[in-house]
Enzyme design. Structure first.
Site, PDB file in Angstrom:
ATOM      1  N   LYS A  68       0.114  -4.128  14.973  1.00  0.00           N
ATOM      2  CA  LYS A  68       0.984  -3.244  14.193  1.00  0.00           C
ATOM      3  C   LYS A  68       2.347  -3.204  14.875  1.00  0.00           C
ATOM      4  O   LYS A  68       2.422  -3.168  16.117  1.00  0.00           O
ATOM      5  CB  LYS A  68       0.354  -1.850  14.155  1.00  0.00           C
ATOM      6  CG  LYS A  68       1.071  -0.816  13.322  1.00  0.00           C
ATOM      7  CD  LYS A  68       0.291   0.505  13.319  1.00  0.00           C
ATOM      8  CE  LYS A  68       0.903   1.556  12.414  1.00  0.00           C
ATOM      9  NZ  LYS A  68       0.107   2.808  12.385  1.00  0.00           N
ATOM     10  N   SER A 119      -1.152   4.489   7.695  1.00  0.00           N
ATOM     11  CA  SER A 119       0.046   3.724   7.876  1.00  0.00           C
ATOM     12  C   SER A 119      -0.185   2.311   8.428  1.00  0.00           C
ATOM     13  O   SER A 119       0.711   1.477   8.357  1.00  0.00           O
ATOM     14  CB  SER A 119       0.988   4.462   8.833  1.00  0.00           C
ATOM     15  OG  SER A 119       0.441   4.520  10.136  1.00  0.00           O
ATOM     16  N   SER A 126      -4.539   6.910  10.222  1.00  0.00           N
ATOM     17  CA  SER A 126      -3.866   5.646   9.915  1.00  0.00           C
ATOM     18  C   SER A 126      -4.589   4.366  10.297  1.00  0.00           C
ATOM     19  O   SER A 126      -4.139   3.281   9.934  1.00  0.00           O
ATOM     20  CB  SER A 126      -2.486   5.622  10.558  1.00  0.00           C
ATOM     21  OG  SER A 126      -1.581   6.319   9.744  1.00  0.00           O
TER      22      SER A 126
HETATM   23  N1  GLN Z   1      -0.901   9.850   6.702  1.00  0.00           N
HETATM   24  C1  GLN Z   1      -0.705  10.686   7.851  1.00  0.00           C
HETATM   25  C2  GLN Z   1       0.775  10.938   8.052  1.00  0.00           C
HETATM   26  O1  GLN Z   1       1.503  10.538   7.228  1.00  0.00           O
HETATM   27  C3  GLN Z   1      -1.294  10.047   9.076  1.00  0.00           C
HETATM   28  C4  GLN Z   1      -0.452   8.924   9.581  1.00  0.00           C
HETATM   29  C5  GLN Z   1      -0.978   8.340  10.857  1.00  0.00           C
HETATM   30  O2  GLN Z   1      -2.147   8.500  11.205  1.00  0.00           O
HETATM   31  N2  GLN Z   1      -0.103   7.676  11.565  1.00  0.00           N
HETATM   32  O3  GLN Z   1       1.182  11.514   8.998  1.00  0.00           O
END
Ligand code: GLN
Length: 493
Positions: free
Chosen positions: A84, A159, A183
């Site tokens: 990532k 994400s 995420s």
């Molecule tokens: N969807 C959640 C957010 O927008 C979690 C994102 C994540 O785990 N990085 O914060």
């Protein structure tokens, strides 16, 4: 069987290790196949923001040379792992899918990157994500959309959408993502792969761009539970460079996975099967419960009463930490600097205004607000107290059962753009993953079927540092089903 199952790039890491050991293939052939697959088909997925093919092949040749001279570094030696684009790799770009980091080159390796190199893995690729990991569809990337390999009109989740899609599409056998509120687990579920969010502190965050430091964890995405265990093995452990990295010795995860057996005591939280859970997803997760019951496990209905408070709590704590962490992107020290600025204050203001996308700005503003004097006690301090209550609820339940079984996401992968105008709907999609993050517990997402051709996963949540039990239970389910062997057929667009 689909066309992609023939390619080396879509095989599991376990299969590749066997082929490398028996000298049926070389690391270079595997790397070449990954590159060929990405070049042929990533135009319709959009998982990669970039890669350095020369560097990738150089690493492959080095792995082949090691093997030829009789020294290998273990099961990941010569096996590709894509990252990532929030994880630092020396001399490679790091963008966090943000314009503000355009042009920035990492001067050093993250600890996880270094550990992968020590394990002989081929570290390659920059995978798309929501900007600074804020989002759950990968649509918040400043650069491109990633599509779900199973149906390209749908989101891969986020994400870590690029990390999940790249494995699912057969571009790389393994990838790393990060999970702050879901995420890794949610995109893994949406793309039909395995994803682990380790216990908070199990994996070093050094060299990983910070979003919310009390929640962020790096973890593996893979086709199988066994592959995920191997990758977790390589990256877990103490790190003098990260004060939150736990000192506890790292167990042998694969051995734990293979030697622990049912029956387990499994808790089913009542609040996770309430209003809002898609009926077909509920049915898939129920079939998982039935599987474990048939294995002799005892199933206990349990209660996690603060579940409904978790999303609000997270959006105070995570935004507060993000507002502080992202202050460093000031137009001076990294990446983008506005050319329109005429004085120092303008450099900060314009660089940030031009460099950050809407979701990042929303979070920085919210986080600054909840930390401001007058609101600090009312929001931030109170959220910390609720966080403790949420953790206490889990610890009480995990005193009675070995693990908790839950859905990962309340719905199947959404259509691209489906929630783009509705930020609250996006936030609420993480109801089943965020509480686990707030509690700092390990969670694994495992494929358990399809709804209208799109993958669905279930989640197992464990005691602190008890990844082994989760791996063993997930492995038992995987062994009895064929989901790990399925690959999407990528239709050319
Ligand atoms: N969807 C959640 C957010 O927008 C979690 C994102 C994540 O785990 N990085 O914060």
């Amino acid at each position: 069987m689909s066309a992609t199952t023939d390619s080396l790039a879509s095989k599991t890491a376990g299969e590749l290790a066997r082929l490398l050991d028996s000298r049926e293939v070389s690391s270079r052939e595997i790397a070449m196949d990954c590159l060929a697959r990405v070049n042929a088909a990533d135009a319709c997925v959009g998982a990669f923001l970039g890669f350095d093919a020369e560097d990738f092949l150089r690493q492959a040749d080095a792995a082949d040379a090691r093997r030829a001279s009789g020294v290998t570094r273990g099961p990941l030696d010569g096996v590709p792992v894509a990252l990532k684009d929030i994880i630092s790799v020396e001399n490679q770009p790091l963008t966090c899918a943000s314009k503000i980091l355009r042009g920035y080159i990492s001067p050093y390796d993250a600890t996880v990157t270094r550990k992968l190199r020590e394990a002989g893995a081929l570290v390659w690729g920059r995978l798309n994500m929501d900007e600074f990991a804020m989002g759950s569809s990968t649509e918040n990337s400043a650069f491109q959309k990633t599509r779900n390999p199973w149906n390209q009109n749908h989101s891969p989740g986020g994400s870590s959408g690029g990390s999940a899609a790249a494995v699912a599409a057969g571009f790389t056998p393994l990838s790393l993502g990060t999970d702050t509120g879901g995420s890794i687990r949610q995109p893994a579920a949406h793309c039909g792969v395995v994803g682990i969010k380790p216990t908070y502190g199990r994996v070093s965050r050094y060299g990983v761009a910070a979003f919310a430091s009390s929640l962020d964890q790096v973890g593996p995405l893979a086709h199988t539970v066994g592959d995920a265990a191997l990758l977790l093995q390589a990256i877990a452990g103490p790190d003098p460079r990260d004060g939150t990295a736990l000192a506890n010795p790292v167990p042998d995860y694969r051995a734990g996975m293979l030697t622990r057996h049912a029956p387990w005591k499994i808790g089913i939280p009542r609040e996770y099967f309430a209003r809002g859970l898609h009926a077909a997803v509920a049915a898939r997760v129920q079939s998982v419960v039935d599987f474990y019951r048939a294995q002799g496990c005892s199933i206990h209905e349990v209660s996690l009463p603060r579940t409904a408070d978790a999303v609000a709590t997270y959006y105070i704590i995570a935004t507060a930490e993000a507002s502080s962490n992202l202050a460093r992107y000031d137009g001076i020290r990294y990446g983008h600097r506005s050319t329109a600025a005429t004085d120092a204050v303008d450099v900060y203001a314009l660089s940030r205004a031009e460099g950050f996308g809407d979701e990042v700005k929303r979070r920085v503003i919210l986080g600054t607000y909840v930390l401001s004097s007058g609101y600090y006690d009312a929001y931030y301090v109170r959220a910390q107290k609720v966080r403790t209550l949420i953790r206490n609820d889990f610890m009480r339940v995990l005193n009675e059962v070995d693990m908790v079984l839950a859905p990962v996401s309340p719905t199947p992968p959404e259509r691209l753009g489906e929630k783009s105008g509705d930020v609250l709907a996006q936030y609420l999609g993480d109801v089943y993953t965020i509480p686990v993050s707030l509690a700092g517990l390990p969670g694994i997402s495992v494929p358990c079927g399809f709804v209208e051709g799109l993958p669905v996963g279930f989640q197992l949540i464990g005691k602190p540092l008890d990844e082994e039990t989760l791996l063993a239970a997930a492995h038992a389910f995987e062994e009895a089903h064929d989901f790990a062997a399925r690959r999407p057929v990528l239709a050319a667009r």
